[in-house]
Design a protein around this motif. Structure first.
Motif, short mmCIF file in Angstrom:
data_model
loop_
_atom_site.label_atom_id
_atom_site.label_comp_id
_atom_site.label_asym_id
_atom_site.label_seq_id
_atom_site.Cartn_x
_atom_site.Cartn_y
_atom_site.Cartn_z
N LEU A 25 0.75 -1.26 0.04
CA LEU A 25 0.01 0.01 -0.18
C LEU A 25 0.71 1.24 0.11
O LEU A 25 0.35 2.38 0.31
CB LEU A 25 -0.82 0.10 1.40
N GLY A 26 2.00 1.16 -0.30
CA GLY A 26 3.25 2.32 -0.34
C GLY A 26 3.00 3.05 0.92
O GLY A 26 3.21 4.54 0.95
N GLN A 27 3.17 2.40 2.02
CA GLN A 27 3.34 3.17 3.41
C GLN A 27 4.44 3.40 3.78
O GLN A 27 5.43 2.55 4.50
CB GLN A 27 2.60 2.23 4.42
N ASN A 28 4.96 4.77 3.39
CA ASN A 28 6.19 5.33 4.12
C ASN A 28 5.58 6.60 4.72
O ASN A 28 5.21 7.58 4.02
CB ASN A 28 6.96 5.66 2.97
N PHE A 29 5.77 6.71 6.21
CA PHE A 29 5.23 7.70 6.69
C PHE A 29 6.44 8.81 7.05
O PHE A 29 7.45 8.72 7.25
CB PHE A 29 4.60 7.29 8.20
N LEU A 30 5.83 10.07 6.87
CA LEU A 30 6.66 11.34 6.98
C LEU A 30 7.06 11.50 8.44
O LEU A 30 6.32 11.47 9.15
CB LEU A 30 5.93 12.54 6.50
N ILE A 31 8.51 11.71 8.78
CA ILE A 31 9.14 11.92 10.03
C ILE A 31 9.83 13.19 10.03
O ILE A 31 10.44 13.69 10.99
CB ILE A 31 10.06 10.87 10.44
N ASN A 32 9.99 13.99 8.76
CA ASN A 32 10.55 15.12 8.67
C ASN A 32 9.63 16.51 9.28
O ASN A 32 8.89 16.64 8.48
CB ASN A 32 11.29 15.47 7.34
N PRO A 33 9.88 17.19 10.26
CA PRO A 33 8.90 17.95 10.71
C PRO A 33 8.67 19.13 9.75
O PRO A 33 7.67 19.90 9.96
CB PRO A 33 9.32 18.45 12.16
N THR A 34 9.58 19.56 8.76
CA THR A 34 9.41 20.67 8.22
C THR A 34 8.67 20.58 7.02
O THR A 34 8.04 21.44 6.18
CB THR A 34 10.87 21.24 7.59
N VAL A 35 8.29 19.17 6.53
CA VAL A 35 7.64 18.88 5.24
C VAL A 35 6.09 19.24 5.20
O VAL A 35 5.54 20.05 4.41
CB VAL A 35 8.01 17.45 4.79
N CYS A 36 5.49 18.74 6.20
CA CYS A 36 3.93 18.82 6.22
C CYS A 36 3.50 19.98 6.39
O CYS A 36 2.39 20.51 5.63
CB CYS A 36 3.41 17.80 7.40
N PRO A 37 3.84 21.08 7.21
CA PRO A 37 3.51 22.40 7.48
C PRO A 37 3.62 23.21 5.94
O PRO A 37 2.63 23.92 5.54
CB PRO A 37 4.50 23.13 8.25
N ARG A 38 4.78 22.81 5.32
CA ARG A 38 5.08 23.47 3.92
C ARG A 38 4.11 22.91 2.79
O ARG A 38 3.49 23.78 2.03
CB ARG A 38 6.38 23.12 3.40
N ILE A 39 3.59 21.59 2.98
CA ILE A 39 2.43 21.10 1.84
C ILE A 39 1.12 21.84 2.33
O ILE A 39 0.69 22.37 1.46
CB ILE A 39 2.59 19.47 2.40
N ALA A 40 0.98 21.84 3.59
CA ALA A 40 -0.36 22.38 4.02
C ALA A 40 -0.48 23.78 3.59
O ALA A 40 -1.29 24.27 2.92
CB ALA A 40 -0.63 22.44 5.51
N GLU A 41 0.49 24.60 3.82
CA GLU A 41 0.56 26.04 3.34
C GLU A 41 0.43 26.50 2.10
O GLU A 41 -0.15 27.27 1.35
CB GLU A 41 1.63 26.79 4.01
N LEU A 42 1.55 25.73 1.21
CA LEU A 42 1.63 25.83 -0.28
C LEU A 42 0.35 25.30 -0.77
O LEU A 42 -0.02 25.73 -2.06
CB LEU A 42 2.73 25.41 -0.81
N GLY A 43 -0.30 24.27 -0.12
CA GLY A 43 -1.27 23.58 -0.87
C GLY A 43 -2.60 24.17 -0.75
O GLY A 43 -3.63 23.52 -1.31
#
Ligand code: SAM
Length: 287
Positions: A25-43
């Motif tokens: 199922l392609g399960q690789n979970f994000l552990i880098n804390p900078t990535v998700c806020p950037r996706i949310a803001e730019l997205g």
């Protein structure tokens, strides 16, 4: 709120729930804390926006989306993750989790029923085994969405964002260029995920065009594009006759009508040439 980026926290939650990662199922979970806020803001996650997230996992990106957007609908195929999301995201009252395969869902209906009056965006860290089918579905269903901002494998990012006429371009590049403007936002190294994948990734953004290019007949256009790009390194003459099942002489006449040199390669053709090719094919077939 637990820190869902922290590998120790993730391990604790998953082992308590008896969860093991599914490679399928392609399960690789994000552990880098900078990535998700950037996706949310730019997205596009903000007041007045509704977000569809595909594959929330344990909710690390979902959390950032819920903090910023008016409403989030997260679609997760793996039923084992549903109770986990109930625990990790319990504080967010603007979230709905749907347990389904995104490829089977009627997203138009979902948008109509869940996001009335909101600007809708898709944000995701997509499962890599079905990146292209998901992106094609999002685009071809002509959903009323503004943009898709997603993590994909670096190689897929290069193909999706390649300029038409370049060596990296494929049928999916043509579809992306037809429906939207694509750009790479930032690179994400493989160490940002648990478990660590074998490849690096990038976050891309597909901004949906209000008007698609004039291509004579959309269905025929995509039939020709899918066909000739399966033989993209052959000459366009051979690719056209081979993939569309027509005589070489007929393919030759179509290319002449379109003003395209038969020795060119499908991967070298830009949107304008492909559109002209489609018209010539349609007119030649009509006699
Ligand atoms: N968003 C999480 C993160 O960034 O840590 C997880 C991302 S992980 C790369 C992909 C997620 O998509 C997994 O949770 C997986 O179970 C889910 N998934 C896989 N195939 C799916 C499908 N067809 N429909 C919906 N979700 C799917």
């Amino acid at each position: 709120m637990q820190n869902l980026h922290d590998p120790a926290v993730i391990k604790e939650i998953l082992s308590r729930r008896g969860f093991t990662f599914s490679k399928k199922l392609g399960q690789n979970f994000l552990i880098n804390p900078t990535v998700c806020p950037r996706i949310a803001e730019l997205g596009g996650a903000r007041e007045g926006s509704g977000i569809i997230e595909i594959g929330p996992g344990i909710g690390v990106l979902t959390n950032e989306l819920c903090k910023r957007a008016e409403k989030v609908v997260a679609i997760e195929l793996d039923g084992r993750l549903i109770p986990i999301l109930g625990e990790t995201l319990a504080e967010h009252k603007n979230l709905k989790v749907v347990n389904a395969d995104v490829l089977d869902l009627d997203l138009k209906e979902l948008i109509e029923s869940e996001f009335k009056g909101l600007d809708v965006y898709v944000c995701a860290n997509l499962p890599y085994y079905i990146t292209s089918p998901i992106i094609m579905k999002l685009l071809q269903d002509r959903l009323p969405i503004k943009a898709v901002t997603t993590m994909v494998q670096r190689e897929a990012a290069d193909r999706l964002c390649a300029p038409l006429g370049s060596r990296e371009s494929g049928a999916v590049t043509v579809a992306v260029e037809y429906y939207c403007e694509a750009k790479k936002l930032f690179n994400v190294p493989r160490g940002s995920f648990m478990p660590q994948p074998k490849v690096d990734s990038s976050v891309i953004q597909l901004s949906i065009r209000e008007n698609t290019p004039e291509v004579y007949d959309e269905a025929l256009f995509f039939r020709i594009v899918r066909g000739i790009f399966t033989l993209r390194r052959k000459t366009v003459l051979n690719a056209l006759s081979g993939s569309m099942g027509i005589e070489k002489a007929s393919a030759q006449r179509i290319l002449e009508r379109a003003g395209i040199e038969p020795s060119r390669r499908p991967e070298e053709l830009d949107m304008q040439s492909l559109a002209v090719l489609c018209r010539a094919y349609g007119e030649e077939s009509a006699g």
